[in-house]
Write an enzyme that holds these catalytic residues in place. Structure first.
Site, PDB file in Angstrom:
ATOM      1  CB  SER A   1      -5.125  -1.673  15.263  1.00 29.62           C
ATOM      2  OG  SER A   1      -5.946  -0.798  14.497  1.00 29.62           O
TER       3      SER A   1
ATOM      4  CB  CYS B   1      -4.436   3.646   0.179  1.00 28.39           C
ATOM      5  SG  CYS B   1      -4.876   3.412   1.920  1.00 28.39           S
TER       6      CYS B   1
ATOM      7  CB  CYS C   1      -0.932   0.008   1.214  1.00 29.36           C
ATOM      8  SG  CYS C   1      -2.411   1.013   0.909  1.00 29.36           S
TER       9      CYS C   1
ATOM     10  NE  ARG D   1      -6.544   4.663   9.047  1.00 28.56           N
ATOM     11  CZ  ARG D   1      -7.735   4.933   8.536  1.00 28.56           C
ATOM     12  NH1 ARG D   1      -8.371   6.029   8.930  1.00 28.56           N
ATOM     13  NH2 ARG D   1      -8.275   4.140   7.643  1.00 28.56           N
TER      14      ARG D   1
ATOM     15  CE  LYS E   1      -7.929  -1.364   4.500  1.00 27.75           C
ATOM     16  NZ  LYS E   1      -6.559  -0.986   4.057  1.00 27.75           N
TER      17      LYS E   1
ATOM     18  CD  GLU F   1     -15.203  -3.808  -4.133  1.00 31.29           C
ATOM     19  OE1 GLU F   1     -14.117  -4.196  -4.584  1.00 31.29           O
ATOM     20  OE2 GLU F   1     -15.688  -2.677  -4.370  1.00 31.29           O
TER      21      GLU F   1
ATOM     22  CE  LYS G   1      -7.419  -3.705   7.637  1.00 32.90           C
ATOM     23  NZ  LYS G   1      -6.377  -3.023   6.957  1.00 32.90           N
TER      24      LYS G   1
ATOM     25  NE  ARG H   1      -6.614   4.622   5.209  1.00 30.40           N
ATOM     26  CZ  ARG H   1      -5.544   5.411   5.223  1.00 30.40           C
ATOM     27  NH1 ARG H   1      -5.339   6.268   4.226  1.00 30.40           N
ATOM     28  NH2 ARG H   1      -4.686   5.364   6.220  1.00 30.40           N
TER      29      ARG H   1
ATOM     30  CE1 TYR I   1      -1.203  -5.548  14.282  1.00 34.16           C
ATOM     31  CE2 TYR I   1      -3.600  -5.496  14.473  1.00 34.16           C
ATOM     32  CZ  TYR I   1      -2.437  -5.130  13.815  1.00 34.16           C
ATOM     33  OH  TYR I   1      -2.515  -4.376  12.683  1.00 34.16           O
TER      34      TYR I   1
HETATM   35  C1  PBG Z   1      -3.448   0.282   5.065  1.00 34.71           C
HETATM   36  C2  PBG Z   1      -3.785  -0.691   6.096  1.00 34.71           C
HETATM   37  C3  PBG Z   1      -4.645  -0.489   7.180  1.00 34.71           C
HETATM   38  C4  PBG Z   1      -4.581  -1.632   7.957  1.00 34.71           C
HETATM   39  C5  PBG Z   1      -3.740  -2.516   7.306  1.00 34.71           C
HETATM   40  N1  PBG Z   1      -3.258  -1.921   6.142  1.00 34.71           N
HETATM   41  C6  PBG Z   1      -5.464   0.592   7.654  1.00 34.71           C
HETATM   42  C7  PBG Z   1      -6.077   1.686   7.022  1.00 34.71           C
HETATM   43  O1  PBG Z   1      -6.828   1.561   6.052  1.00 34.71           O
HETATM   44  O2  PBG Z   1      -5.817   2.762   7.552  1.00 34.71           O
HETATM   45  C8  PBG Z   1      -5.338  -1.781   9.231  1.00 34.71           C
HETATM   46  C9  PBG Z   1      -4.829  -2.713  10.177  1.00 34.71           C
HETATM   47  C10 PBG Z   1      -5.298  -2.540  11.553  1.00 34.71           C
HETATM   48  O3  PBG Z   1      -6.095  -1.646  11.917  1.00 34.71           O
HETATM   49  O4  PBG Z   1      -4.834  -3.337  12.351  1.00 34.71           O
HETATM   50  N2  PBG Z   1      -3.945   0.130   3.819  1.00 34.71           N
HETATM   51 ZN    ZN Z   2      -3.264   2.015   2.718  1.00 33.60          ZN
END
Ligand code: PBG
Ligand code: ZN
Length: 326
Positions: free
Chosen positions: A273, A127, A117, A204, A194, A232, A247, A216, A312
Site C-alpha cells: 500500500s 495477526c 490472517c 492498515r 515479510k 525464512e 513483501k 508486529r 494495487y
Molecule cells: C496482514 C497484512 C498486511 C498486508 C497484507 N496482509 C499488513 C500488515 O502486516 O499490517 C499489507 C499489505 C499492504 O500494505 O498493501 N497480515
Molecule cells: Zn495480519
C-alpha cells in the site's frame, strides 16, 4: 582481427525481439477489500483508486477485471464485528467465506486467493491470539485457529490460501489441515519473507487493522537481515509451500533475487500500500510521468525474479497492456 567498437543501434522492432523481461496481465494478482452491506464502494483516502466494496460490488468489479484480462484476485475482509480471537474469520458465514462463495458462483473463471490472517478480525489488530502475560502473539494457539480458518476458506471455494501472519510452522500446519480435510490439491502461497515495514501504513487504514498496542516486530522480519530473509523462505519451501513471497517489494529487490536463486519455487512480490501511495500521489501532483513510473516499477519486479506481482496497480497495468501499441 577486426574489432568493431560501435554497437549496432536497434530499432523498436528489434528492441522488442530481444527484450529480456516482459509483462503480461497473467503476472498479476489484484487485491480486493470486502465488507458487508450492499452497493458499497468506498474509496480509501490514503490510496486513491482503491476501494472497500460490498460483495455485490466486488462481483461487478470482477466483470471489469476480466474485460481487462485480469483473472486473479486476493481477498481481504473487513468484518462487522471484531473480537479477541477473530471469530468472523472462523465461521462459514463470515465476510471472507461469504465473499468467496458469491464471487466463485458468479465468476467460476476467476482465480480467488484468500489472505489468511487475524489482524483484520481481532479487536487488538494483531495477526494472532494474544498472550496477555507477555503482550505478544501466541504462536501455537494462532496455528490452531489458522488451520480452522484455512478449512473455512477451502470449503467456501478458495483457489489458493495465502497465510500472511508470519507464524512459525504455519505452512506445515495448514498443509496438514487442508490435506486431512480432503483439500490435497489446494495450493498455499506463503507470505514467507515479510518484513516489519512502514510501507504497510495505508493498508492498515483500508483494512482497519492497525495494532492497538505494540507493533508486529516480534513476528515480522527485521529489514536489516538478508540471511534471515532467505532462511525464512527456505523453511517455508521445506514445509510444503507452493509459492513464496517477498513483501514489501521495492526496498527488497535484492532479497527477491536472493530467494529466487536459493529456492526452486515460484516467487511472488507484494507491491504494498505505501509503495502504491507514493507513486499515486507523486503522479497526482504532476511530479512524475505516472504510467511510465508504474510500468518501470513492474518490470523491475519481474527483472529481479518475481513470477507473480500482487499490486494495487494491476488494474491500471492491465489497461495499459491492452492498449494498441502506438
Ligand atoms: C496482514 C497484512 C498486511 C498486508 C497484507 N496482509 C499488513 C500488515 O502486516 O499490517 C499489507 C499489505 C499492504 O500494505 O498493501 N497480515
Ligand atoms: Zn495480519
Amino acid at each position: 582481427m577486426f574489432q568493431r567498437f560501435r554497437r549496432t543501434r536497434l530499432n523498436s522492432h528489434l528492441r522488442a525481439l530481444v527484450r529480456e523481461t516482459t509483462l503480461s496481465s497473467d503476472d498479476f494478482i489484484y487485491p480486493l477489500f470486502i465488507r458487508s452491506g450492499e452497493g458499497i464502494k468506498k474509496e480509501i483516502a490514503s490510496m486513491p483508486g482503491v476501494f472497500q466494496m460490498s460483495i455485490d460490488e466486488a462481483i461487478k468489479e470482477c466483470e471489469v477485471l476480466k474485460s481487462l484480462g485480469l483473472y486473479s484476485i486476493i481477498l481481504f475482509g473487513i468484518p462487522d464485528v471484531k473480537d479477541s480471537v477473530g471469530s468472523d474469520a472462523l465461521c462459514d458465514q463470515g465476510i471472507i467465506a461469504s465473499a468467496v462463495r458469491a464471487i466463485k458462483a458468479a465468476h467460476p473463471d476467476m482465480f480467488v486467493v484468500t489472505d489468511l490472517c487475524f489482524c483484520e478480525y481481532t479487536d487488538h489488530g494483531h495477526c494472532g491470539i494474544i498472550d496477555h502475560e507477555h503482550q505478544t502473539v501466541h504462536n501455537d494457539a494462532t496455528l490452531e485457529l489458522s488451520a480452522r480458518q484455512a478449512v473455512v476458506h477451502a470449503k467456501a471455494g478458495a483457489d489458493m490460501i495465502a497465510p500472511s501472519g508470519m507464524m512459525d510452522g504455519i505452512i506445515a500446519t495448514l498443509r496438514e489441515a487442508l490435506d486431512s480435510a480432503g483439500y490435497v490439491n489446494l495450493p498455499i502461497m506463503s507470505y514467507s519473507t515479510k518484513f516489519a515495514s512502514g510501507y504497510y501504513g495505508p493498508f492498515r487504514d483500508v483494512a482497519e487493522s492497525a495494532p492497538s498496542f505494540g507493533d508486529r516486530s516480534s513476528y515480522q522480519m527485521d529489514p536489516a537481515n538478508r540471511r534471515e530473509a532467505i532462511a525464512e523462505s527456505i523453511a517455508d519451501e521445506a514445509q510444503g509451500a507452493d509459492i513464496l513471497m517477498v513483501k514489501p517489494a521495492l526496498a527488497y529487490l535484492d532479497i527477491v533475487r536472493d530467494i529466487k536463486e536459493s529456492t526452486s519455487l515460484p516467487l511472488a512480490v507484494y507491491n504494498v500500500s505505501g509503495e502504491y501511495a507514493m507513486i499515486k500521489f507523486a503522479g497526482m501532483n504532476g511530479l512524475i510521468d505516472y504510467e511510465r513510473v508504474v510500468m518501470e516499477t513492474m518490470i523491475g519486479f519481474k527483472r529481479a525474479g518475481a513470477d507473480i506481482i500482487i499490486s494495487y496497480h494491476a488494474k491500471e497495468v492491465a489497461a495499459i497492456l491492452k492498449r494498441p501499441k502506438a
